[in-house]
Design an enzyme around this catalytic site. Structure first.
Site, PDB file in Angstrom:
ATOM      1  N   THR A   1       0.833  -1.202   0.000  1.00 42.49           N
ATOM      2  CA  THR A   1       0.000   0.000   0.000  1.00 42.49           C
ATOM      3  C   THR A   1       0.869   1.253   0.000  1.00 42.49           C
ATOM      4  O   THR A   1       1.899   1.298   0.670  1.00 42.49           O
ATOM      5  CB  THR A   1      -0.906  -0.005   1.235  1.00 42.49           C
ATOM      6  OG1 THR A   1      -1.796  -1.121   1.158  1.00 42.49           O
ATOM      7  CG2 THR A   1      -1.716   1.265   1.350  1.00 42.49           C
TER       8      THR A   1
ATOM      9  N   ARG B   1     -13.567  -8.438  -0.900  1.00 40.19           N
ATOM     10  CA  ARG B   1     -12.868  -8.006   0.321  1.00 40.19           C
ATOM     11  C   ARG B   1     -12.391  -6.562   0.209  1.00 40.19           C
ATOM     12  O   ARG B   1     -11.884  -6.122  -0.821  1.00 40.19           O
ATOM     13  CB  ARG B   1     -11.676  -8.932   0.571  1.00 40.19           C
ATOM     14  CG  ARG B   1     -10.829  -8.572   1.811  1.00 40.19           C
ATOM     15  CD  ARG B   1      -9.614  -7.747   1.463  1.00 40.19           C
ATOM     16  NE  ARG B   1      -8.746  -7.538   2.632  1.00 40.19           N
ATOM     17  CZ  ARG B   1      -7.700  -6.730   2.654  1.00 40.19           C
ATOM     18  NH1 ARG B   1      -7.385  -6.021   1.581  1.00 40.19           N
ATOM     19  NH2 ARG B   1      -6.972  -6.592   3.761  1.00 40.19           N
TER      20      ARG B   1
ATOM     21  N   GLY C   1      -0.642  -2.057   5.927  1.00 40.42           N
ATOM     22  CA  GLY C   1      -0.521  -3.269   6.729  1.00 40.42           C
ATOM     23  C   GLY C   1      -1.682  -4.214   6.532  1.00 40.42           C
ATOM     24  O   GLY C   1      -2.384  -4.161   5.517  1.00 40.42           O
ATOM     25  N   TRP C   2      -1.884  -5.068   7.502  1.00 35.94           N
ATOM     26  CA  TRP C   2      -2.934  -6.078   7.451  1.00 35.94           C
ATOM     27  C   TRP C   2      -4.256  -5.380   7.753  1.00 35.94           C
ATOM     28  O   TRP C   2      -4.617  -5.137   8.896  1.00 35.94           O
ATOM     29  CB  TRP C   2      -2.639  -7.164   8.475  1.00 35.94           C
ATOM     30  CG  TRP C   2      -3.405  -8.435   8.270  1.00 35.94           C
ATOM     31  CD1 TRP C   2      -4.546  -8.605   7.584  1.00 35.94           C
ATOM     32  CD2 TRP C   2      -3.056  -9.730   8.798  1.00 35.94           C
ATOM     33  NE1 TRP C   2      -4.962  -9.906   7.624  1.00 35.94           N
ATOM     34  CE2 TRP C   2      -4.061 -10.622   8.368  1.00 35.94           C
ATOM     35  CE3 TRP C   2      -2.006 -10.195   9.590  1.00 35.94           C
ATOM     36  CZ2 TRP C   2      -4.044 -11.970   8.713  1.00 35.94           C
ATOM     37  CZ3 TRP C   2      -1.996 -11.546   9.934  1.00 35.94           C
ATOM     38  CH2 TRP C   2      -2.990 -12.416   9.490  1.00 35.94           C
ATOM     39  N   GLY C   3      -4.996  -5.081   6.683  1.00 29.68           N
ATOM     40  CA  GLY C   3      -6.138  -4.185   6.775  1.00 29.68           C
ATOM     41  C   GLY C   3      -7.212  -4.571   7.759  1.00 29.68           C
ATOM     42  O   GLY C   3      -7.831  -3.706   8.392  1.00 29.68           O
TER      43      GLY C   3
END
Length: 379
Positions: free
Chosen positions: A208, A236, A260-262
């Site tokens: 991102t 998603r 990061g890990w959304g």
């Protein structure tokens, strides 16, 4: 008892002043400070994750550093010439959306069905106006479409076909799928399917991209753009297009862009949580309380004490919370005083920052910055 009541009234009065939408902060770059040169600053990111020296060739490192510098220079050029924070954020993000090294625009990861679906969001700290899009497939620079949603629609968040219809009405050209597709991203999807791996196993980093900026008028802005996670399914949506999770800007506190890990960033509400913590830290700061109580009745401005260390601690605390839940990633933060910094709980984060005092740096691995970064992977 009366002293306690007075103290409570003071806090309540300060809280109302800080929470009021029209409240303005006069600090080193704003207010009436004579001939002092206005400040500006910018920070960018291009992904965070398991980014280690042994995982990157010298040639790849040079390429990433050059790409980060190009984006940083684009945003810097806007700010040093008196442009707005909003324009600087867009200027910095566009080169990263166009560069296949990053997971945004060209070079976006593939969904399970083998398509590139793009998300982006942007927010103006002056009035907290915001725009976001998700699941678009034909828009070359989603950050520009997100800004059009902000300025040219009555909505904040558009998705899929509706977002693309809006893009057409706004004059955006249809970009063919082959523009976004890259062989390396396709191989990641194939490897994921063949070995039944998770997105984290095939992506060593979250690619991102984002930017935060403070302009010479004291205004903040933030923007974020992404292709999501490899093999994402069922429509998603991660944190990048979600205002308050991946992007937030408020002149009264800060501007934040996350990577990061959304799923975890959404659950924590990372971007707005950081900004909210800063607003209330200011509220409880004795110097702020004193300034509030002593300001003229007809003034909405207060002088802010230096707040850099408290801001870094607030960002670190929120990222520690993400880590505690099981999530990885990082944030870039800009505050009204002119400081820009990072916080990430991963081994590395593609990042850069510059300001009106001459700072200009890009970095990849943890511990490379002279100052203004916190890397806490053990949280």
């Amino acid at each position: 008892m009366q002293a306690m009541k007075n103290a409570l009234l003071t806090i309540v009065a300060a809280g109302l002043a800080l929470l009021a939408p029209t409240a303005a902060f006069a600090d080193d770059h704003g207010g009436d400070h004579g001939a002092e040169k206005p400040k500006w600053s910018i920070a960018i990111h291009g992904g965070a994750g398991t980014i280690l020296p042994e995982n990157i060739t010298p040639e790849q490192r040079v390429a990433y550093e050059a790409a980060l510098q190009e984006a940083l220079d684009a945003g810097t050029e806007v700010l040093k010439n008196g442009g707005s924070a909003m324009d600087a954020v867009k200027a910095a993000i566009i080169p990263m959306e166009d560069n296949p090294l990053f997971n945004a625009g060209r070079g976006a990861v593939f969904t399970w069905e083998g398509e590139n679906e793009l998300d982006a969001s942007i927010m103006d700290g002056r009035d907290r106006s915001a725009g976001a899009v998700t699941g678009v497939k034909t828009v070359k620079n989603p950050i520009l479409l997100a800004d059009k949603v902000r300025t040219n629609s009555p909505h904040v968040f558009l998705m899929g076909e509706g977002a693309e219809q809006f893009a057409g009405e706004q004059g955006f050209e249809v970009t063919p799928p082959e523009w976004f597709a890259t062989q390396s991203r396709r191989e990641s999807l194939e490897r994921m399917k063949a070995r039944e791996l998770s997105a984290l196993d095939v992506d060593l980093k979250f690619g991102t991209v984002g930017a935060v900026a403070l302009d010479q008028d004291g205004n903040l802005a933030a923007g974020t753009s992404t292709g999501g996670m490899t093999g994402k399914r069922w429509g998603r949506i991660g944190d990048a297009p979600v205002i308050g999770a991946g992007t937030y800007a408020d002149n009264r506190s800060c501007a934040v862009s996350a990577t990061g890990w959304g799923e975890y960033f959404i659950r924590v509400g990372v971007a707005q949580d950081i900004c909210s913590r800063l607003r209330f830290l200011r509220l409880m700061d004795p110097e702020v309380l004193k300034a509030l109580m002593m300001r003229p009745a007809d003034s909405d401005e207060i002088d802010l004490p230096q707040f850099s260390e408290q801001a870094q601690n607030a960002a670190d605390a929120v990222m520690a919370e993400v880590k505690k839940l099981g999530g990885d990633g990082g944030v870039i933060v800009a505050i009204p005083e002119g400081d820009v910094f990072y916080s990430f709980n991963t081994a590395g984060m593609y990042r850069g920052r510059a300001n009106s005092d001459g700072l200009n740096e890009v970095a990849i691995f943890g511990g490379e910055d002279e100052a203004g970064a916190s890397n806490t992977p053990d949280h």
